[in-house]
Design an enzyme around this catalytic site. Structure first.
Site, mmCIF file in Angstrom:
data_model
loop_
_atom_site.group_PDB
_atom_site.id
_atom_site.type_symbol
_atom_site.label_atom_id
_atom_site.label_comp_id
_atom_site.label_asym_id
_atom_site.label_seq_id
_atom_site.Cartn_x
_atom_site.Cartn_y
_atom_site.Cartn_z
ATOM 1 N N TYR A 141 7.372 4.539 -11.582
ATOM 2 C CA TYR A 141 6.959 5.899 -11.297
ATOM 3 C C TYR A 141 8.360 6.692 -11.490
ATOM 4 O O TYR A 141 8.405 8.059 -11.171
ATOM 5 C CB TYR A 141 6.801 5.800 -9.715
ATOM 6 C CG TYR A 141 5.566 5.081 -9.294
ATOM 7 C CD1 TYR A 141 4.805 4.553 -10.463
ATOM 8 C CD2 TYR A 141 4.999 5.245 -8.156
ATOM 9 C CE1 TYR A 141 3.586 4.163 -10.246
ATOM 10 C CE2 TYR A 141 3.637 4.690 -7.801
ATOM 11 C CZ TYR A 141 3.100 3.873 -8.739
ATOM 12 O OH TYR A 141 1.802 3.252 -8.345
ATOM 13 N N LYS A 191 4.801 -9.866 -12.443
ATOM 14 C CA LYS A 191 4.190 -10.531 -13.662
ATOM 15 C C LYS A 191 5.063 -10.718 -14.663
ATOM 16 O O LYS A 191 5.210 -10.397 -15.631
ATOM 17 C CB LYS A 191 3.342 -8.983 -13.976
ATOM 18 C CG LYS A 191 2.198 -9.211 -15.117
ATOM 19 C CD LYS A 191 0.962 -9.849 -14.561
ATOM 20 C CE LYS A 191 0.251 -10.258 -15.713
ATOM 21 N NZ LYS A 191 -0.877 -11.085 -15.457
ATOM 22 N N ASP A 223 -1.576 -10.237 -10.320
ATOM 23 C CA ASP A 223 -3.088 -10.206 -10.342
ATOM 24 C C ASP A 223 -3.751 -11.542 -9.464
ATOM 25 O O ASP A 223 -4.729 -11.317 -8.792
ATOM 26 C CB ASP A 223 -3.699 -10.672 -11.897
ATOM 27 C CG ASP A 223 -2.686 -11.695 -12.678
ATOM 28 O OD1 ASP A 223 -1.738 -11.930 -11.888
ATOM 29 O OD2 ASP A 223 -3.135 -12.081 -13.753
ATOM 30 N N ASP A 247 2.206 -0.185 -4.436
ATOM 31 C CA ASP A 247 1.539 0.838 -4.180
ATOM 32 C C ASP A 247 -0.121 0.399 -4.138
ATOM 33 O O ASP A 247 -0.916 0.692 -3.274
ATOM 34 C CB ASP A 247 1.734 1.958 -5.126
ATOM 35 C CG ASP A 247 0.885 3.204 -5.035
ATOM 36 O OD1 ASP A 247 0.423 3.555 -3.825
ATOM 37 O OD2 ASP A 247 0.741 4.069 -6.123
ATOM 38 N N ASP A 251 -2.575 -0.604 -0.561
ATOM 39 C CA ASP A 251 -3.962 0.136 -0.263
ATOM 40 C C ASP A 251 -4.812 -1.201 -0.227
ATOM 41 O O ASP A 251 -5.758 -1.134 0.563
ATOM 42 C CB ASP A 251 -4.314 0.802 -1.561
ATOM 43 C CG ASP A 251 -4.073 2.180 -1.443
ATOM 44 O OD1 ASP A 251 -3.000 2.627 -0.888
ATOM 45 O OD2 ASP A 251 -4.745 3.148 -1.901
HETATM 46 C C1 IPM Z 1 1.523 6.100 -1.333
HETATM 47 C C2 IPM Z 1 1.015 7.027 -2.338
HETATM 48 C C3 IPM Z 1 1.948 7.984 -3.322
HETATM 49 C C4 IPM Z 1 2.722 6.751 -3.733
HETATM 50 C C5 IPM Z 1 1.453 9.021 -4.263
HETATM 51 C C6 IPM Z 1 0.735 9.962 -3.438
HETATM 52 C C7 IPM Z 1 2.352 9.541 -4.805
HETATM 53 O O1 IPM Z 1 -0.120 6.673 -2.961
HETATM 54 O O2 IPM Z 1 2.528 6.423 -0.816
HETATM 55 O O3 IPM Z 1 1.142 5.039 -1.585
HETATM 56 O O4 IPM Z 1 2.311 6.362 -5.061
HETATM 57 O O5 IPM Z 1 3.809 6.108 -3.669
HETATM 58 MG MG MG Z 2 -0.230 4.610 -2.815
#
Ligand code: IPM
Ligand code: MG
Length: 361
Positions: A141, A191, A223, A247, A251
């Site tokens: 990133y 990985k 993975d 990231d 989620d």
């Molecule tokens: C998170 C979000 C952010 C990230 C985005 C909005 C840039 O997905 O905080 O997880 O990737 O860090």
């Molecule tokens: Mg995120």
């Protein structure tokens, strides 16, 4: 007095952040702390207002504060902007970098009342309690990115994945320290079968582990980890991983808690820590009072615990959330048959009512 920078940002940020701020205000009143809130602009809201996603004023406000409460940034309105103006990269990633917040903690626990709200079977998620530790200021990133024309294959796009030993060491060390306060297990996710940065990551993790003989270190490919998180999530205590893997996996881990609307986060490592829900600005439901404020309210609890060492007060907030869920109240994202659907503000009110009750006990 605790100075708190409040950055609602975009979308549902404007609905969930006030609920968390009101919770902090109430905690202050009940327990004799003074919280001074100062609002700042970030993301699309800042672009609209002053033409920049991360105004210098906001960075300075954050640096002059004791903690930051953030909602979310981004939305379709600003998706068409050039990359240096995009809220996600320029504002959120920019703020994390500017403040040196290299560690993102995302605790996923299961609230018993929500065992059926998850898409996963209750017996798989019952009793899960894991902490994702995501590296937040390095990797893909933040590496150099650019485009180039090729003679015969159209454009070429390049993103660069860079990690230094020092960057890996500080996040892995923190994961071990956090594991010492928990069940003493660290799973380092990489990985390493393919990526050089992952091979370095694994070497450093193995070396750091020697300083923590009381903590067990395991390594897992990313993975496989994605699979294990839905197969048998109870095996995890602390999971530490690089920025993009963290990231994605965080989620995924949020569904273990029933909904991403339940997952708080703390970004630490710099002078001032930042607290925000793990979810985004949810433009699809923005302005409709449908958003779940719990992730933000739990982020405020993390603020009390990590930035201000007010763990009793943090616990009261967390207990109040449990009581409201046990009482059968739900926002849309965690709604089930037979439960009472409430809106964002009502959820906040219910939690604050329970906080008052708990404070009197
Ligand atoms: C998170 C979000 C952010 C990230 C985005 C909005 C840039 O997905 O905080 O997880 O990737 O860090
Ligand atoms: Mg995120």
């Amino acid at each position: 007095m605790y100075k708190i920078a409040v950055l609602p940002g975009d979308g549902i940020g404007h609905e969930i952040v006030p609920e968390a701020a009101k919770v902090l205000e109430l905690i202050g009143k009940l327990y004799g702390h003074e919280f001074a809130f100062t609002q700042g602009l970030i993301g699309g809201a800042a672009i609209d207002e002053v033409g920049a996603p991360l105004p210098e004023e906001t960075v300075n406000l954050c640096l002059a504060s004791d903690a930051i409460l953030l909602g979310a940034v981004g939305g379709p309105k600003w998706d068409i902007l050039p990359v240096h103006l995009r809220p996600e990269g320029a504002a959120l990633l920019g703020l994390r970098k500017a403040l040196g917040l290299y560690a993102n903690l995302r605790p996923a626990i299961l609230y018993k009342a929500l065992a059926n709200a998850s898409t996963l079977k209750p017996e798989i998620i019952e009793g899960i309690d894991l902490l994702m530790v995501r590296e937040l200021t390095g990797g893909l990133y933040f590496g150099r990115k650019y485009r180039e024309d090729t003679p015969d294959q159209g454009q070429k796009a390049v993103d660069t994945l860079v990690y230094t030993e020092a960057e890996v060491e500080r996040i892995v060390r923190l994961a071990f320290q956090l594991a010492q306060l928990r069940r003493k297990q660290v799973c380092s996710v990489d990985k390493a079968n393919v990526l050089e940065s992952s091979r370095l990551w694994r070497e450093v993790a193995t070396r750091v582990a020697k300083d923590f003989p009381d903590v067990e270190l395991t390594h897992m490919y990313v993975d496989n980890c994605a699979m294990q998180l839905v197969r048998w999530p109870k095996q995890f205590d602390v999971v530490v991983t690089e920025n993009m893997f963290g990231d994605i996996l965080s989620d995924q881990a949020s569904m273990l808690s029933g909904s991403i609307g339940m997952l708080p986060s703390a970004s630490i490592g710099g002078k001032v820590a930042l607290y925000e829900p793990s979810h985004g600005s949810a433009p699809d439901i923005a302005g409709q009072k449908k958003a779940n404020p719990i992730a933000t309210i739990l982020s405020a609890a993390m603020m009390l615990r990590y930035s201000f060492q007010l763990s009793k007060e943090a616990q009261v907030i967390e207990d109040a959330v449990v009581r409201v869920l046990d009482g059968g109240y739900r926002t849309g994202d965690i709604m089930e048959e037979g439960k009472t659907l409430v809106n964002t503000e009502e959820m906040g009110d219910l939690i604050r009512k329970e906080i008052e009750t708990l404070a009197k006990q």
